[in-house]
Design a protein around this motif. Structure first.
Motif, PDB file in Angstrom:
ATOM      1  N   VAL A   1     103.568 -37.461  62.615  1.00  0.00           N
ATOM      2  CA  VAL A   1     103.095 -36.549  61.484  1.00  0.00           C
ATOM      3  C   VAL A   1     102.136 -37.525  60.788  1.00  0.00           C
ATOM      4  N   ASP A   2     100.956 -36.875  59.882  1.00  0.00           N
ATOM      5  CA  ASP A   2     100.042 -37.670  59.400  1.00  0.00           C
ATOM      6  C   ASP A   2      99.107 -38.386  60.295  1.00  0.00           C
ATOM      7  N   LEU A   3      99.087 -38.449  61.470  1.00  0.00           N
ATOM      8  CA  LEU A   3      98.239 -39.062  62.287  1.00  0.00           C
ATOM      9  C   LEU A   3      97.401 -38.114  63.178  1.00  0.00           C
ATOM     10  N   TYR A   4      95.961 -38.069  62.641  1.00  0.00           N
ATOM     11  CA  TYR A   4      95.274 -37.040  63.360  1.00  0.00           C
ATOM     12  C   TYR A   4      94.755 -37.794  64.405  1.00  0.00           C
ATOM     13  N   ASP A   5      95.061 -37.402  65.669  1.00  0.00           N
ATOM     14  CA  ASP A   5      94.544 -37.971  67.032  1.00  0.00           C
ATOM     15  C   ASP A   5      93.802 -37.132  67.853  1.00  0.00           C
ATOM     16  N   LEU A   6      93.508 -35.914  67.564  1.00  0.00           N
ATOM     17  CA  LEU A   6      92.572 -35.204  68.394  1.00  0.00           C
ATOM     18  C   LEU A   6      91.600 -34.479  67.520  1.00  0.00           C
ATOM     19  N   TRP A   7      90.381 -34.808  68.050  1.00  0.00           N
ATOM     20  CA  TRP A   7      89.282 -34.500  66.983  1.00  0.00           C
ATOM     21  C   TRP A   7      88.064 -33.677  67.945  1.00  0.00           C
ATOM     22  N   GLY A   8      87.575 -32.958  66.931  1.00  0.00           N
ATOM     23  CA  GLY A   8      86.331 -32.037  67.661  1.00  0.00           C
ATOM     24  C   GLY A   8      85.001 -32.992  67.247  1.00  0.00           C
ATOM     25  N   ARG A   9      83.821 -32.335  67.616  1.00  0.00           N
ATOM     26  CA  ARG A   9      82.686 -33.181  67.364  1.00  0.00           C
ATOM     27  C   ARG A   9      81.911 -32.986  66.032  1.00  0.00           C
ATOM     28  N   GLY A  10      82.600 -31.778  65.647  1.00  0.00           N
ATOM     29  CA  GLY A  10      81.941 -31.793  64.067  1.00  0.00           C
ATOM     30  C   GLY A  10      80.770 -30.653  64.027  1.00  0.00           C
ATOM     31  N   THR A  11      80.347 -29.794  63.139  1.00  0.00           N
ATOM     32  CA  THR A  11      79.367 -29.012  62.725  1.00  0.00           C
ATOM     33  C   THR A  11      79.025 -29.234  61.507  1.00  0.00           C
ATOM     34  N   GLN A  12      77.663 -29.306  61.449  1.00  0.00           N
ATOM     35  CA  GLN A  12      76.890 -29.336  60.112  1.00  0.00           C
ATOM     36  C   GLN A  12      76.786 -28.231  59.045  1.00  0.00           C
ATOM     37  N   VAL A  13      77.229 -28.617  57.833  1.00  0.00           N
ATOM     38  CA  VAL A  13      77.170 -27.443  56.938  1.00  0.00           C
ATOM     39  C   VAL A  13      76.244 -28.135  55.757  1.00  0.00           C
ATOM     40  N   THR A  14      75.023 -27.360  55.580  1.00  0.00           N
ATOM     41  CA  THR A  14      74.296 -27.706  54.767  1.00  0.00           C
ATOM     42  C   THR A  14      74.096 -26.876  53.394  1.00  0.00           C
ATOM     43  N   VAL A  15      73.978 -27.208  52.079  1.00  0.00           N
ATOM     44  CA  VAL A  15      74.195 -26.299  51.112  1.00  0.00           C
ATOM     45  C   VAL A  15      72.984 -26.607  50.232  1.00  0.00           C
ATOM     46  N   SER A  16      71.768 -25.781  50.187  1.00  0.00           N
ATOM     47  CA  SER A  16      70.774 -25.861  49.317  1.00  0.00           C
ATOM     48  C   SER A  16      70.782 -25.482  48.031  1.00  0.00           C
ATOM     49  N   SER A  17      70.369 -26.253  47.210  1.00  0.00           N
ATOM     50  CA  SER A  17      70.201 -25.906  45.637  1.00  0.00           C
ATOM     51  C   SER A  17      69.389 -25.013  45.207  1.00  0.00           C
TER      52      SER A  17
END
Length: 119
Positions: free
Chosen positions: A103-119
């Motif tokens: 519990v409370d240990l995140y031990d498996l991760w993805g590589r990520g995805t970029q989110v960019t929000v323009s103003s």
């Protein structure tokens, strides 16, 4: 080999929406609590949202409450992050992660995805 693969990121204007997905291969996620994290340039990685294995309970960081919704479909071995009313400060790489061993240990991760929000 177990993998978490995020998708759904991209470039969106402020006020827009994106839906991130995190799919698992090689292992079922149905027994694990899951989280979505993000890391902006020059900042530490932070927990944005989390969900229990059943999906009955969720947690949201204050800055995203009312705008983001995390859900899961255990039959599809996938978790989601629906992001509405996006702001430029939501710009980051978003990662999904699983608590597979304790519990409370995140031990498996993805590589990520970029989110960019323009103003």
């Amino acid at each position: 080999q177990v993998q978490l693969v995020e998708s759904g990121g991209g470039l969106v204007q402020a006020g827009g929406s994106l839906r991130l997905s995190c799919a698992a291969s090689g292992r079922t996620l149905s027994n694990y609590a899951m989280g979505w994290f993000r890391q902006a340039p020059g900042k530490e990685r932070e927990l944005v949202a989390a969900i229990t294995w059943s999906g009955f309970n969720t947690y949201y960081q204050d800055s995203v409450k009312g705008r983001f919704t995390m859900s899961r479909d255990n039959a599809k071995n996938t978790v989601y992050l629906q992001m509405n009313s996006l702001k430029p400060e939501d710009t980051a790489v978003y990662y999904c992660a699983a608590q597979t061993s304790s519990v409370d240990l995140y031990d498996l991760w993805g590589r990520g995805t970029q989110v960019t929000v323009s103003s």
